[in-house]
Write a protein that holds these residues in place. Structure first.
Motif, PDB file in Angstrom:
ATOM      1  N   GLN A   4       0.857  -1.169   0.000  1.00  0.00           N
ATOM      2  CA  GLN A   4       0.000   0.000   0.000  1.00  0.00           C
ATOM      3  C   GLN A   4       0.903   1.232   0.000  1.00  0.00           C
ATOM      4  OE1 GLN A   4      -2.054   1.398   3.531  1.00  0.00           O
ATOM      5  NE2 GLN A   4      -3.979   1.296   2.411  1.00  0.00           N
TER       6      GLN A   4
ATOM      7  N   LYS B 151     -12.292   5.733  -1.454  1.00  0.00           N
ATOM      8  CA  LYS B 151     -11.180   4.796  -1.349  1.00  0.00           C
ATOM      9  C   LYS B 151     -11.637   3.367  -1.629  1.00  0.00           C
ATOM     10  CE  LYS B 151      -8.359   7.304   2.048  1.00  0.00           C
ATOM     11  NZ  LYS B 151      -7.734   7.221   3.405  1.00  0.00           N
ATOM     12  N   LYS B 152     -10.685   2.476  -1.784  1.00  0.00           N
ATOM     13  CA  LYS B 152     -10.942   1.045  -1.914  1.00  0.00           C
ATOM     14  C   LYS B 152     -10.443   0.360  -0.644  1.00  0.00           C
ATOM     15  CE  LYS B 152     -12.494  -0.351  -6.102  1.00  0.00           C
ATOM     16  NZ  LYS B 152     -13.524  -1.376  -6.326  1.00  0.00           N
ATOM     17  N   TYR B 153     -11.318  -0.420  -0.005  1.00  0.00           N
ATOM     18  CA  TYR B 153     -10.966  -1.086   1.244  1.00  0.00           C
ATOM     19  C   TYR B 153     -10.947  -2.604   1.061  1.00  0.00           C
ATOM     20  CZ  TYR B 153     -12.002   3.375   3.558  1.00  0.00           C
ATOM     21  OH  TYR B 153     -12.009   4.688   3.952  1.00  0.00           O
ATOM     22  N   PRO B 154      -9.887  -3.271   1.521  1.00  0.00           N
ATOM     23  CA  PRO B 154      -9.924  -4.733   1.561  1.00  0.00           C
ATOM     24  C   PRO B 154     -11.072  -5.183   2.461  1.00  0.00           C
ATOM     25  CG  PRO B 154      -7.712  -3.910   2.011  1.00  0.00           C
ATOM     26  CD  PRO B 154      -8.631  -2.731   2.069  1.00  0.00           C
TER      27      PRO B 154
ATOM     28  N   ALA C 176     -19.685  -6.278  -2.707  1.00  0.00           N
ATOM     29  CA  ALA C 176     -18.730  -5.563  -3.567  1.00  0.00           C
ATOM     30  C   ALA C 176     -19.414  -4.986  -4.799  1.00  0.00           C
ATOM     31  CB  ALA C 176     -17.599  -6.500  -3.972  1.00  0.00           C
TER      32      ALA C 176
ATOM     33  N   SER D  93     -18.914   0.280  -4.219  1.00  0.00           N
ATOM     34  CA  SER D  93     -17.697   0.377  -5.030  1.00  0.00           C
ATOM     35  C   SER D  93     -16.440   0.471  -4.180  1.00  0.00           C
ATOM     36  CB  SER D  93     -17.792   1.603  -5.946  1.00  0.00           C
ATOM     37  OG  SER D  93     -17.905   2.794  -5.179  1.00  0.00           O
ATOM     38  N   TRP D  94     -16.590   0.811  -2.902  1.00  0.00           N
ATOM     39  CA  TRP D  94     -15.417   0.976  -2.024  1.00  0.00           C
ATOM     40  C   TRP D  94     -14.919  -0.340  -1.433  1.00  0.00           C
ATOM     41  CZ3 TRP D  94     -18.132  -0.508   2.237  1.00  0.00           C
ATOM     42  CH2 TRP D  94     -19.463  -0.077   2.348  1.00  0.00           C
ATOM     43  N   ILE D  95     -15.553  -1.463  -1.751  1.00  0.00           N
ATOM     44  CA  ILE D  95     -15.049  -2.774  -1.314  1.00  0.00           C
ATOM     45  C   ILE D  95     -14.175  -3.352  -2.414  1.00  0.00           C
ATOM     46  CG2 ILE D  95     -15.681  -5.162  -0.797  1.00  0.00           C
ATOM     47  CD1 ILE D  95     -18.124  -4.156   0.653  1.00  0.00           C
ATOM     48  N   ASP D  96     -12.956  -3.700  -2.048  1.00  0.00           N
ATOM     49  CA  ASP D  96     -12.005  -4.287  -3.000  1.00  0.00           C
ATOM     50  C   ASP D  96     -12.091  -5.806  -2.885  1.00  0.00           C
ATOM     51  OD1 ASP D  96      -9.934  -5.099  -4.583  1.00  0.00           O
ATOM     52  OD2 ASP D  96      -8.424  -3.787  -3.690  1.00  0.00           O
TER      53      ASP D  96
ATOM     54  N   ASP E  17     -10.819  -7.999  -4.633  1.00  0.00           N
ATOM     55  CA  ASP E  17      -9.577  -8.688  -4.981  1.00  0.00           C
ATOM     56  C   ASP E  17      -8.634  -8.793  -3.791  1.00  0.00           C
ATOM     57  OD1 ASP E  17     -10.265  -9.133  -7.664  1.00  0.00           O
ATOM     58  OD2 ASP E  17      -9.677  -7.084  -8.203  1.00  0.00           O
ATOM     59  N   ARG E  18      -9.013  -8.159  -2.682  1.00  0.00           N
ATOM     60  CA  ARG E  18      -8.206  -8.272  -1.463  1.00  0.00           C
ATOM     61  C   ARG E  18      -9.125  -8.727  -0.332  1.00  0.00           C
ATOM     62  NH1 ARG E  18      -5.144  -2.795  -0.365  1.00  0.00           N
ATOM     63  NH2 ARG E  18      -7.076  -1.882  -1.219  1.00  0.00           N
TER      64      ARG E  18
END
Length: 786
Positions: free
Chosen positions: A31, A544-547, A622, A626-629, A631-632
């Motif tokens: 990160q 933001k994008k959050y795991p 997800a 849209s803020w849930i990533d 892929d993580r």
């Protein structure tokens, strides 16, 4: 210097002495800040997260009332406010409330007697830790038992050296309070409370064949398991036979020769498991009457032990005149139940009714739901035969069904009160109120004939109910995960008598706390609705994008959320979210409190672990946010959740990137017999040497690991033996996989003094491998001084 261990040799060599084996230096996507430099978390970052640990949030919640009913329909509770606590006595008959005693006088008297200063608003006990009769109270403070005479203003400590004090074994007090039963040298003894005189009740108890003992499998204690008759003249108990049962071994780490712990711990598939031989002890006749039936399995209809709530012996009831004893015999695989009645004088046993379930039978959640009613010659029975948990009325003499009492697409969870005079039942049920969360419990009343069903707790929320001994009143506390509670007292018709308290969370909110977000997603089948909770950082930024991190407990006897009322902290879900994650808890298919089909969804296939539902639910979230990533994705859990976490990393290695598996029962052939045999079925060996347990064993899938996995276990875990984790470790090494191992020397299933260390390591692991950032060096979680 921090040690990074990468080889199997070093894992073995350094894991125990250093209490950990550090993480291999896996490649990860770091990160980065706007300047392109890897983010480094500071101690202040962790300190902000720590603000939301339970030990910091719980003190900011006030007027959250829990108490107990005492004599004459009076409810005693501790009301905690910002300035301290007050013990309050509410009289339901008169509708009055007053201090239970003079707090200042008691504090002064106790301070003088104990040589320690106590404040009137901070007395050293809780409502549940003391007995109270209006004239005196008895309690424990700093491991010392005290009795205070409220009228004479005198407090006396029970000398630790006195006979029957510190050395006294655990006891079970008789209903009249005059006698106490306890175990000594594998036999049952009686102590006269007034004189202290002791009498031996049984004489043939020996090691591994003792009376009233509950030390099979994951429980090994000295508390007596028995049921006193209402007149205090008889005791129902059993002689527990473990003479040929296999043993479990643990070794305490210390300087010098290690200390071996060994006890009886049957496993699925064992030819011999623990059984009980039921007896009645007649105190007046000085006789032990052995019931006339073969040994019963060490099972109950409610849980995976012969007792399920402390020292309560479930599935056993006396007649009011103590002439007969009703009980349920459970088969080894929990499929077959037999309700029986024994003659307490002769030991003769009569079979009344039986039920067989194709998967596993259970009688309720939190307490058994059958009742023995000899006065009317009837039995209340619980069954899920129509796919929903309901109550049925049977004829006690013939064993014939008289009528179904409750019905519909909802679940009776706890039968709380039987009013035989008015032929009415009071029970908790889930899922009946449309438009509400189906896990919210409400109290209802219904007639024995199934008519006049009435809702007694109409407020939207999860209700916790306690009836007074007379049954004329009940305490009702209701709340939601995101809404603080209200405590009421109502009469038996549901009429509000008073509002006892409203939980105050103003200081909690002022500290920046925010409640979890209730969520609803579709199950793997796209049809069933799943319910859960989601936690976001308090400084959430939708740009933001959050795991996303999944906290999991797969059950099958419970779920990831568990308690559906208000709580200022649930594990470390919010603190973890505060570090930059979205954390979710989802009740998947296979969890209880819904239909029988829903609960038994993965019966015989425990490796399912609700994981397809967790994946489906997170993907849906997800798509919505849209803020849930997606892929993580991380996952963690303890015990069954530890089992599910490793399973997730092995079965779905491309979806789950980071997992923390704590104290998992990774192969249920290495966990106590009653658990696996109830939910996986009896172990069956095939002609080719395979078994029906192979697919649920995590070590067989270890070769699939791709992401970052931290395995943790206490070396003295007497619930889930650490060999469960070592089986996985062995296969990971054989597959040449990098992983991390944290062994906690001399810690049990709950980690004890190492709990906060484990929490910090969990934060570090997700920060390092899911955020790609560097955690602060050896941050120490520190609860405030009490």
């Amino acid at each position: 210097m921090r040690l990074r261990v990468t080889t199997s040799f070093l894992l073995f060599r350094f894991a125990l002495p250093a209490a950990f084996a550090g993480g291999a230096m896996f490649p990860c996507v770091a990160q980065q800040t706007n300047s392109g430099v890897q983010r480094v978390f500071t101690a202040d970052d962790y300190k902000r997260a720590e603000r939301f640990m339970a030990y910091n949030t719980r003190p900011l919640v006030f007027h959250e009332v829990r108490g107990k009913w005492v004599t004459e329909d009076r409810y005693l509770f501790r009301d905690s406010g910002p300035e301290g606590s007050e013990f309050v006595l509410f009289d339901a008959v008169r509708g009055t409330r007053q201090p239970a005693f003079d707090h200042a006088k008691l504090a002064e008297t106790l301070s003088s007697a104990a040589g320690t200063t106590y404040n009137a608003a901070h007395l050293p006990f809780t409502t549940f830790e003391f007995s109270f009769d209006g004239k005196s109270i008895s309690f424990r403070a700093k491991s010392q038992k005290w009795t205070c005479d409220l009228q004479a203003n005198k407090c006396m400590a029970e000398p630790k050296s006195a006979k029957g004090a510190a050395e006294r074994p655990e006891e079970e007090l008789s209903p009249d309070g005059k006698s106490a039963a306890f175990i000594r040298d594998y036999n049952l003894w009686l102590r006269d409370v007034a004189s202290g005189k002791e009498t031996q009740l049984t004489t043939d108890g020996v090691k591994d064949f003792g009376y009233a003992t509950d030390n099979a499998g994951w429980i090994h204690s000295d508390r007596p398991i028995l049921l006193w008759s209402p007149d205090s003249k008889k005791i129902a108990t059993f002689q527990q036979d473990q003479r040929s049962v296999g043993e479990m071994y643990l070794v305490e780490s210390k300087i010098g020769h290690p200390v071996l712990q060994a006890w009886k711990y049957p496993l699925p598939g064992d030819e011999v498991v623990t059984t009980i031989q039921r007896v009645v002890i007649d105190l007046d006749a000085h006789k032990v009457i052995r019931l006339q039936l073969p040994p019963d399995q060490h099972r109950t209809t409610l849980c995976d032990d012969v007792e399920c709530r402390g020292s309560d012996w479930d599935d056993v009831e006396w007649s009011s005149d103590a002439t007969h004893l009703a009980f349920v015999s459970t088969s080894r695989d929990h499929k077959h139940e037999q309700l029986r009645v024994a003659d307490a004088a002769t030991g003769a046993v009569r079979d009344v009714l039986e039920e067989t379930a194709p998967t596993q039978y259970e009688s309720g959640w939190g307490r058994v739901n059958w009742r023995y009613l000899p006065a009317s010659n009837e039995v209340i029975w619980f069954s899920e035969r129509d796919n929903w948990g309901h109550l049925y009325l049977y004829d006690l003499a013939t064993g014939k069904l008289k009528n179904q009492i409750t019905s519909g697409e909802w679940v009776v969870t706890q039968l709380l009160r039987v009013d035989e005079k008015n032929r009415a039942l009071y029970f908790l049920a889930d899922g009946r109120e449309k438009g509400q969360n189906p896990y919210f419990a409400h109290l209802y009343r219904i007639g024995f004939d199934g008519k006049n069903l009435a809702l007694l707790t109409p407020e939207d929320g999860n209700h916790e109910v306690i009836f007074s001994s007379s049954g004329r009143y009940f305490f009702d506390s209701y709340s939601k995960p995101d809404v603080p509670g209200v405590a009421l007292v109502r009469d038996e018709r549901g009429k509000l008598i008073t509002t006892v308290a409203k939980t105050d969370i103003s200081k909690l909110l002022a500290a920046g706390w925010q409640p979890p977000v209730p969520i609803t997603v579709k199950a793997r089948d796209g049809v069933n609705e799943l319910y859960g909770l989601m936690y976001k950082p308090t400084k959430f930024d939708p740009a933001k994008k959050y795991p996303i991190v999944n906290y999991i407990y797969p059950g099958p006897q419970g779920g990831s959320v568990g308690f559906w009322g208000f709580a200022p902290a649930r594990q470390d879900t919010q603190p973890l979210a505060e570090l930059g994650f979205v954390v979710v808890q989802i009740e998947g298919m296979g969890n209880p409190l819904r239909s029988k089909k829903f609960h038994d969804f993965y019966y015989g296939n425990m490796g399912d672990n609700t994981l397809p539902d967790q994946i489906a639910g997170m993907k849906e979230l997800a798509e919505k946010y849209s803020w849930i990533d997606i892929d993580r994705v991380g996952i963690f859990g303890h015990s069954g959740g530890g089992y599910a976490t490793a399973d997730a990393m092995f079965r779905y290695p491309d979806f789950f990137k980071v997992g923390i598996s704590e104290s998992g029962n990774h192969d249920n052939r290495e966990y106590e017999d009653d658990w696996g045999e109830r939910y996986q079925g009896l172990l069956a060996k095939n002609a080719d040497g395979t078994t029906n347990y192979d697919d649920q064993a995590n070590q067989h899938l270890a070769k699939n690991l791709k992401g970052h996995l931290l395995l943790a276990h206490g070396t003295l875990d007497d619930n889930v033996p650490p060999y469960n984790t070592l089986l996985v470790v062995d296969e990971l090494i054989k597959a040449n996989k990098d992983f991390d191992l944290l062994l906690l020397p001399n810690q049990h299933h709950g980690y004890g003094s190492a709990t906060l260390y484990m929490t910090r390591r969990r934060w570090d692991y997700f920060v390092r491998y899911l955020l790609g950032a560097e955690p602060p060096h050896e941050y120490e979680l520190r609860p405030p001084t009490p």
